[in-house]
Every structure is written in structure tokens, then in C-alpha cells.
Design an enzyme around this catalytic site. Sequence first.
Site, PDB file in Angstrom:
ATOM      1  N   GLY A 401       0.867  -1.118   0.238  1.00  0.00           N
ATOM      2  CA  GLY A 401       0.142   0.119   0.084  1.00  0.00           C
ATOM      3  C   GLY A 401       0.807   1.012   0.125  1.00  0.00           C
ATOM      4  O   GLY A 401       2.192   1.255   0.316  1.00  0.00           O
ATOM      5  N   PRO A 402       0.488   2.277  -0.086  1.00  0.00           N
ATOM      6  CA  PRO A 402       0.960   3.577  -0.470  1.00  0.00           C
ATOM      7  C   PRO A 402       1.478   4.032   1.037  1.00  0.00           C
ATOM      8  O   PRO A 402       1.284   3.213   2.021  1.00  0.00           O
ATOM      9  CB  PRO A 402      -0.036   4.867  -0.712  1.00  0.00           C
ATOM     10  CG  PRO A 402      -1.362   3.909  -0.660  1.00  0.00           C
ATOM     11  CD  PRO A 402      -1.194   2.718  -0.615  1.00  0.00           C
ATOM     12  N   PRO A 403       2.602   4.953   0.960  1.00  0.00           N
ATOM     13  CA  PRO A 403       3.358   5.354   2.384  1.00  0.00           C
ATOM     14  C   PRO A 403       2.096   5.874   3.417  1.00  0.00           C
ATOM     15  O   PRO A 403       1.326   6.332   2.744  1.00  0.00           O
ATOM     16  CB  PRO A 403       4.266   6.361   1.716  1.00  0.00           C
ATOM     17  CG  PRO A 403       4.365   6.101   0.245  1.00  0.00           C
ATOM     18  CD  PRO A 403       3.099   5.570  -0.378  1.00  0.00           C
ATOM     19  N   GLY A 404       2.573   5.585   4.281  1.00  0.00           N
ATOM     20  CA  GLY A 404       1.829   6.227   5.562  1.00  0.00           C
ATOM     21  C   GLY A 404       0.633   5.339   5.703  1.00  0.00           C
ATOM     22  O   GLY A 404      -0.250   6.193   6.535  1.00  0.00           O
ATOM     23  N   VAL A 405       0.149   4.281   5.230  1.00  0.00           N
ATOM     24  CA  VAL A 405      -1.082   3.730   5.570  1.00  0.00           C
ATOM     25  C   VAL A 405      -0.988   2.632   6.853  1.00  0.00           C
ATOM     26  O   VAL A 405      -1.903   2.162   7.150  1.00  0.00           O
ATOM     27  CB  VAL A 405      -1.758   2.825   4.264  1.00  0.00           C
ATOM     28  CG1 VAL A 405      -2.086   3.842   3.198  1.00  0.00           C
ATOM     29  CG2 VAL A 405      -0.685   1.898   3.752  1.00  0.00           C
ATOM     30  N   GLY A 406       0.147   2.720   7.468  1.00  0.00           N
ATOM     31  CA  GLY A 406       0.388   1.836   8.693  1.00  0.00           C
ATOM     32  C   GLY A 406       1.082   0.505   8.215  1.00  0.00           C
ATOM     33  O   GLY A 406       0.608  -0.268   9.231  1.00  0.00           O
ATOM     34  N   LYS A 407       1.685   0.163   7.313  1.00  0.00           N
ATOM     35  CA  LYS A 407       2.124  -1.133   6.970  1.00  0.00           C
ATOM     36  C   LYS A 407       3.117  -1.574   8.187  1.00  0.00           C
ATOM     37  O   LYS A 407       3.042  -2.616   8.873  1.00  0.00           O
ATOM     38  CB  LYS A 407       2.801  -1.001   5.681  1.00  0.00           C
ATOM     39  CG  LYS A 407       1.816  -0.664   4.710  1.00  0.00           C
ATOM     40  CD  LYS A 407       2.570  -1.042   3.148  1.00  0.00           C
ATOM     41  CE  LYS A 407       3.890  -0.035   2.999  1.00  0.00           C
ATOM     42  NZ  LYS A 407       3.166   1.474   2.828  1.00  0.00           N
ATOM     43  N   SER A 768      -7.362   1.917 -18.152  1.00  0.00           N
ATOM     44  CA  SER A 768      -8.700   2.346 -17.403  1.00  0.00           C
ATOM     45  C   SER A 768      -8.976   3.772 -17.807  1.00  0.00           C
ATOM     46  O   SER A 768     -10.199   4.335 -17.215  1.00  0.00           O
ATOM     47  CB  SER A 768      -8.567   2.048 -15.962  1.00  0.00           C
ATOM     48  OG  SER A 768      -7.531   3.210 -15.474  1.00  0.00           O
ATOM     49  N   LYS A 811      -9.305   3.898  -5.563  1.00  0.00           N
ATOM     50  CA  LYS A 811      -9.821   4.911  -6.419  1.00  0.00           C
ATOM     51  C   LYS A 811     -11.035   5.406  -5.929  1.00  0.00           C
ATOM     52  O   LYS A 811     -11.075   6.887  -5.987  1.00  0.00           O
ATOM     53  CB  LYS A 811     -10.345   4.403  -8.013  1.00  0.00           C
ATOM     54  CG  LYS A 811      -8.991   3.869  -8.574  1.00  0.00           C
ATOM     55  CD  LYS A 811      -9.509   3.420 -10.185  1.00  0.00           C
ATOM     56  CE  LYS A 811      -8.124   3.440 -10.840  1.00  0.00           C
ATOM     57  NZ  LYS A 811      -8.419   2.435 -12.081  1.00  0.00           N
TER      58      LYS A 811
HETATM   59  P1  ADP Z   1       3.855   2.768   6.140  1.00  0.00           P
HETATM   60  O1  ADP Z   1       4.727   1.931   6.796  1.00  0.00           O
HETATM   61  O2  ADP Z   1       2.787   2.116   5.550  1.00  0.00           O
HETATM   62  O3  ADP Z   1       4.415   3.835   5.374  1.00  0.00           O
HETATM   63  P2  ADP Z   1       3.613   3.461   8.913  1.00  0.00           P
HETATM   64  O4  ADP Z   1       3.301   2.321   9.532  1.00  0.00           O
HETATM   65  O5  ADP Z   1       4.945   4.259   9.002  1.00  0.00           O
HETATM   66  O6  ADP Z   1       3.274   3.625   7.670  1.00  0.00           O
HETATM   67  O7  ADP Z   1       2.554   4.631   9.619  1.00  0.00           O
HETATM   68  C1  ADP Z   1       2.746   6.045   9.466  1.00  0.00           C
HETATM   69  C2  ADP Z   1       2.317   6.742  10.715  1.00  0.00           C
HETATM   70  O8  ADP Z   1       0.722   6.489  10.653  1.00  0.00           O
HETATM   71  C3  ADP Z   1       2.608   5.973  11.913  1.00  0.00           C
HETATM   72  O9  ADP Z   1       2.766   6.735  12.972  1.00  0.00           O
HETATM   73  C4  ADP Z   1       1.562   5.071  12.268  1.00  0.00           C
HETATM   74  O10 ADP Z   1       1.289   4.647  13.704  1.00  0.00           O
HETATM   75  C5  ADP Z   1       0.394   5.788  11.835  1.00  0.00           C
HETATM   76  N1  ADP Z   1      -0.901   5.031  11.422  1.00  0.00           N
HETATM   77  C6  ADP Z   1      -1.134   4.790  10.090  1.00  0.00           C
HETATM   78  N2  ADP Z   1      -2.025   3.858   9.885  1.00  0.00           N
HETATM   79  C7  ADP Z   1      -2.709   3.802  11.233  1.00  0.00           C
HETATM   80  C8  ADP Z   1      -3.951   3.473  11.649  1.00  0.00           C
HETATM   81  N3  ADP Z   1      -4.739   2.649  10.917  1.00  0.00           N
HETATM   82  N4  ADP Z   1      -4.015   3.699  12.956  1.00  0.00           N
HETATM   83  C9  ADP Z   1      -3.127   4.446  13.633  1.00  0.00           C
HETATM   84  N5  ADP Z   1      -2.201   5.012  13.516  1.00  0.00           N
HETATM   85  C10 ADP Z   1      -1.956   4.866  12.003  1.00  0.00           C
END
Ligand code: ADP
Length: 868
Positions: A401-407, A768, A811
Site C-alpha cells: 500500500g502507499p506510504p503512511g497507511v500503517g504497514k 482504465s 480509486k
Molecule cells: P507505512 O509503513 O505504511 O509507510 P507507517 O506504519 O509508518 O506507514 O505509518 C505512519 C504513521 O501513521 C505511524 O505513526 C502509524 O502509527 C500511523 N498510522 C498509520 N495507519 C494508522 C492506523 N490505521 N491507526 C493508527 N495509526 C496509524
Amino acid sequence: MAWRGIFKIFSTIASGKNNLNEEKMDFEEETGDRVLNDEVELGDEEEDGEDDAEGDEKEDDEEGEEVLALPLPHLPFFPGFHKPVQVKDPKLLAALQESYAWHAPYVGAFLVKDEPGTDPSLVSGSKAEKNIYDLKGKELLNRLYEVGIHAKILGIRGDRVVLVALGRLRITEMVDKEPLTVKVGHLKDKPYNKDDDVINATSFEVKSTLRDVLNTRSYLKRICTQYIDNSKFSRLADLGAVISGAKNLQCQQVLEELDVYKRLKLTLELLKKSMEISKIPEFVLETDAKTTLSAKFRERLEGNRDQIPLHVLQVINEELSKLQQFEASSIEFNETHNYLDWLTALPWGIYSDENFDVFRAKKILDEDNYGLADVKERILEFIAVGKHRGTTQGRILCFSGPPGVGKMSIGRSIARALNRKFYSISVGGLTNIAEIKGHFRINVSSTPGKMVQCLKTVGTANPLVLIDGVDKLGRQHARDLTSAVLDLLDPEQNAKFVDNYFFFPIDLSKVLFVCTADVVDNIPKDFLYRMELISIAGYVADEKMHIVRDYLEKSTREACGIKPEEVEVTDAALLCLIEKYCHEAGVQKLQKHIEKIYHKIALQLGRQGVSYEPAIADKPGEALVRCIGESSKKDVTDSKTIQESEATRTIEKVVIDISNLADFVGDPVFNAEHIYDQTPVGVAMGLAWTAMGGSTLYIKATQIEQGEGKGALTLPGQLGDVMKGSAQLAHIVARSMLFKKEPDNRYFANSKLYLHVPLRATSMDEPSAGCTMITSLLSLAMKKLVKKDLAITGEFTLLGRILPIGWVKEKTIAARRNGVKTIIFPLANKRDFDELATNVKEGLDVHFVDDYNQIFDIAFGDDQETGK
Ligand code: ADP
């Protein structure tokens, strides 16, 4: 400690001069003929399995006898040995006394397993013992090893029961809960050929190693030597296990082994290890530095000696000897020192106990991450399967998934749920293979690779290691680095992972690997085979609102040491931040903005004289709070409300609202995804997917030349082949559509057109945008505006069909994020859309079509304005 215990046991067997034996003698006086001395003499009993036949695989379990189960917190004991056991459970003690009085003085003695979550290398018995007396019935049964000792009670005084071990047995079922009574089957050794050369050679080696070990322990040598030659094979193996001083678990393995040859081999291993440990030199060093160093290394080994593989112990011994020879100031000394530092700092055989409790896991996942219900469900399934298999090893989860989605955050939660340590390795940051495989030990600055560094940092041999960004492999890196990472993940290879720094293999098979990737298509194929992909699409505004409120804001505020009553960020400000500042699928930018805001708040509060000492935070209510809403632009020192005195202090609560948000985070950034409130003529909105997640995009048709018969289409040079084909087709379809709708309109025949597609969309070469292209061309030709806030996505075929597209969730989220009210999806995507969570679909008018006419009606319906 262990040796003192063994000494006691042996003294009991061999002489009449120690306390225990005196104790036994007293019992004999008290109990008359109940002591059967022939049962306690080592080597006198029948050797069960000895036979001229070759080994028969069948285990001889005599079913049926019921015995009281006596937990042994310390080393298991072996047939022929005496053992005094303290019984702290009054009910069990009473039952033992009763059976002793009734001339049925038999009991099953079973070693207590280490408590889950404790470090087996450190559990000395007292930890195992700690909670065992509170357990009853099934719970207690689960904490006992199944295979134990059939023992006879020789006597009982107070809470001490003296036992002699008669043979091995196995629990078959529980009969009574309190005191725990079990049905047992007696175990006999497997038959073996006592003249077999291999078994004779092994027993010879056991005897000679046993003698070597005893040579280093004179007090035991005196007692035990006589038994070594007289003992038969199976008894010799048992004796060796006791003499080796090995820990509970290893002795239990010897106890459970019914194949006498294998038992001898196990014992031999334990004895050899014991020898190696005894060889670790007690240095007499000429310098303080050497003394301190060797003491440090020995201390590190102390708690963990039994867990260190034999070959590693040998290397450590050799290196310690070398260290002694080198000058403390020499390069060799420093190299050897570094090497020993790594060797002794690694967590050999130290594992955290894996926890498969799915309820606990769910709680942890929810504590750390908002939403993501489907992802969490998958993880719980993964843990549940792990519970049944007894391990989570072997399958590699990959979160995409894209950056910052919590992976990464999800990976961290899985580690917490499973009770594994967490470590992450960013593939993007790797530059060469040595970072994984380590540097050869050629100079003082050589170091092992990331994996070994990981083990040293986490201190356990079974951490969860997150390989962050596997999709970056292959693209930026040489093949050898890619294959090194691949070897790391491969269960066939990683049990014998060789770091160049060490040369010998290190077992990584207990490490749980989890991966992340932004773009699945970029993950090298070899990796994909081994992975189970779990995608995380991104968040809609209300999900971001929850994340920012309940997670990001809270953790940032705490990190800055600010109390909740000192600050308020209004919902409106957060929503504005989400909608106007952070046009992203994840919450990375949002987190950065929140940090920015809180750093500024900290400064403001600091200027007001608020101290961030925990002492103040501990006294809520001390601060007299007053809201100042829009006043942040003013110099806070102008405020008349600041009254500082010895006794009271008035602190202005910092309020962040829409009105002052820009003071903290600057002006909103331009959103290229939402340029128009109403798209002009010739422009239609489509939906795309890029590495940053879903996005909206504008396709714009412009006329560049006009003249009879000049009809043509020009496309941007950087457009990929698929998109070029799609645009050509769109031109043809638009032309025929126009002919149907406005037969007199010769616009396409007489216009040279340019079709603009934004750069970020062209990086993903997919078809698409076909339907969006047709719509933008028709809008230009008919001079009609496309319906406001409409996004169209779908692939078009020459036959007029609309084919399904990918990334429906991504999307849809992007559409919501950019104020889209109506979406047109291909009919074949209806199922994908229906499966989305309600909060993702909320507020959208969605149409599913399989024919361009339907799109035409929605986009250019009767109520649509003309752009003429
Ligand atoms: P990724 O690895 O996808 O780039 P991160 O795990 O580093 O993303 O997440 C970035 C920040 O956003 C972290 O501080 C994370 O705890 C927070 N975050 C992302 N998704 C969630 C979520 N569903 N609930 C709570 N915090 C989240």
C-alpha cells in the site's frame, strides 16, 4: 547450583555420610521393610531394551495405572536415583501420606515446563516453581511434561518426600483434578543389539568424555567412577546427563528418548558441551584491560552456556585463548576482542515465548491501529493457524500500500501480539550485499550484517523482522543483494545462514519475516512466490479523523510532554488539515503536520512559563485554563490574563482552530488532484492508481488546429503504449458517438486535437482512462460541460463494451478525498464496490455501466450546461 544438587543425589546413592542419606536412614528406621535397596543401586536393574535383535521401533506402553502427579520444578531425575522433593500443596501432601500409609507408595513425578513468556535459559526452577502451586487440574497438567518418572516413596517427613525413581512413564489421561491424578503408561527402552559396533563405540566415547568431565570435578570423580564401567548403556546415558549439569529441558530430552543409541548421543553432546565450558580459561592477565574484558565475556556466557551451540563454544574458547596471547595494544587483540564481543553478545538459544492468543492479539491490533478490519482479520487467521501448527514460521506476510497507511505499524503490532521482539530493515537503505551478509573479518572495522546486528539488538533469536520496501529490491540493487535477501527469507536456507564475519552458520529459522511494499508489481517474482499479499488501500477523511484524534495527536502530545488541558485542536482544524493540507492516501504528512503543530504549541507554552517537568503533569488542575481561540497571532506576553505568582499561575490554553491553523502549518498546499470546481469544456475527471495510492486526474482535450479534413489526434510523447492505444481508440469512438448524437457536427473531421494526460498518471501505463478520454473529447466537440464532480473510470473496447478496472477501493477513496460526488464504474466492478466498507462508500452516487451510451447520458444529461 546444579552441581550441588547432583552431588547430593550421588552422595545419597554412594555413601551413608550425608544429610540426605541420614534422612533416608531415619526413614528406613521408621518405615521398616518398605525401602527396597535393590531398586536404588545404580546398574543393578534389568536393562529393558537390551536384546540381540536390531532396534524395534515399537514403544512399549503398558496402559492403565493411576498415580498422583507430583510436579518437579527442578531437574527431572532418572531411574535408580533418589530425590527428596518438597511438596508445598497440602492436598497433594495429604494424598501422598495416605498412599504411603496404605502400602501403595507409588507416584508419577513430572518436570514442570517453564512458564510461558519466561526465558528458558534463565529459568532456574524457582520461576517455574513460582506459580505452579496455584494451578489445579487441567492447567497444572498442561504445565507438566508428559514423560516423567515412576517413583516409589521411601519416606515422608514434614513436607519433604524422599523418592526413588523406578522407571519412565507417560501420562495418558487425567483422572482427578485435585490433587492431580493421572493414568499412565510405563515406557520401556526400544530393543537394541548390545553387540552393535556403533552403539558400543558411542558408549565408549560417552565413558571417556564422562571421565574427562569427572577429572575436572574431583568431588564427583570419587563417587561416580565406579558406576561408569558397571553401568549398562541406558543407565550410562542417564548418568551422563546428570553429570553433564545440563539444564532442565536438555535432561528432559534425555529422559524422553527411548532409543538407547539416540539417548547416548544426546548425552554425549551434553557432556562435550560441559567439557568445552570447563575449558574456558581462567585468565591471569597482565593488564587491567584484559582482566575486565575476559570477565565481561565470561559474565555474558554465564546465564546462557547450555544454549550455545558446541561449535560456537569451541570458537569462543579458541578466541579467548588467542586474546590471552596478544598484546593488549595490538591490532590482533582489538580484532579478537571485537569478534568475541559479537560472539558473546548474540542471543544463542534465547527465545521469547510465542503467544498465539487471538483475543489478546485483537486487542493489541486495535490499540495500535484504527480501522483496517479486513487486514486485522487476516492477521488473526494467521495467528490462529500458527497456534494449530505450533509456529508462525514458513509463511511470509507482505503488506502492500502507499506510504503512511500503517504497514510498519501493523508489523510492529503483530510482533507485540506474538510476544516477539521487533526489528526493521529498510531495503531502500541497503547499498551492498555486505550489509546483509556481513564483512569478512579483515580489519578492526569489519562488522557482521544487518541480521546479526538485529539479533544482538533485540537479544532474542526469534524476533519479528520487517523487511521494509521489498519492491525497492531489484530496481535499485544488484542481483546478488536481491538474492541475499531472498536467502534470508527462504526457510530452506535461513536455518544455516552464513554471515561472512563469522563463517559458521547461524540459525535464523525461528525469525518471523514480514515484508512491506508500496507497489506490488515491482516486487521481484522470486519473492512473490513466497508471500501472502495483504493490501492496505488508504483512508477516507473520517478514518483519518479518527487516526489523528485517537492515535497521532495523543502520541505526539505525550511525546512533547504537553497535558491535554493545555491545548485544544478543534475538529474543524483537523478536518481542514486533512482536506486542504494532506492530499494523501495514508497519514504520513498528517503526522508531520501534527508534530509541527505540537512543537509550536510547546514553544508557546514554554514562553508562558509552563514547565514540562513530569511533576507538574502529575498535578492536574494546577494550571488555570483559559481559552484564547483566535489570539495566537498576538504576542502571548501582551495577554492580560497571564498572572504569574508564587501561588497560582494562569496558563492560556492554546486553541488551534481554522482561523489560526495557518500560523502553525503555513498556507494550504495546492491540490493538483482538485483543480476545478466545475471542469471546463474538454475536461473530464478520471481515477488512477499510482505508487502513492489512488488519485483523481483530469484529462483535457484541446484544439490545436482547425481546417477542412485536418481531423487528427496528438498525444504527449511520454505516454506509454497502452495509453496511446487507448487514446487512439477513444478518438475513434468519440467520433462515431458524435455522429450518432449530432450528425451535422463535423468537429472531429476538421480539428487537430491534443489530448493531455497528467504526468503522474502516465507513469502507470494502463487502459482504465479510456472512457474518460472519450468523454473529454466529446465535451470539446459538443461544447458541453461534463457533469460537476463526476469521475469516470473504465476500459473501452472497439466493440463498445466497458471492461473492468483494478484498484476500486483505492480509486473510491481518492474520489471521496477530492470531493467527487458521482462515480461511473464498469458494471463488472460492482462486486468489488459492494464489498467496500460502508464508510468508504458513504455519500457517493455510483453508477455501474457496460455501454458508453450510459456514460454519455450521465455525463451530458439534459440538465447539463453547454459551454458555448
Ligand atoms: P507505512 O509503513 O505504511 O509507510 P507507517 O506504519 O509508518 O506507514 O505509518 C505512519 C504513521 O501513521 C505511524 O505513526 C502509524 O502509527 C500511523 N498510522 C498509520 N495507519 C494508522 C492506523 N490505521 N491507526 C493508527 N495509526 C496509524
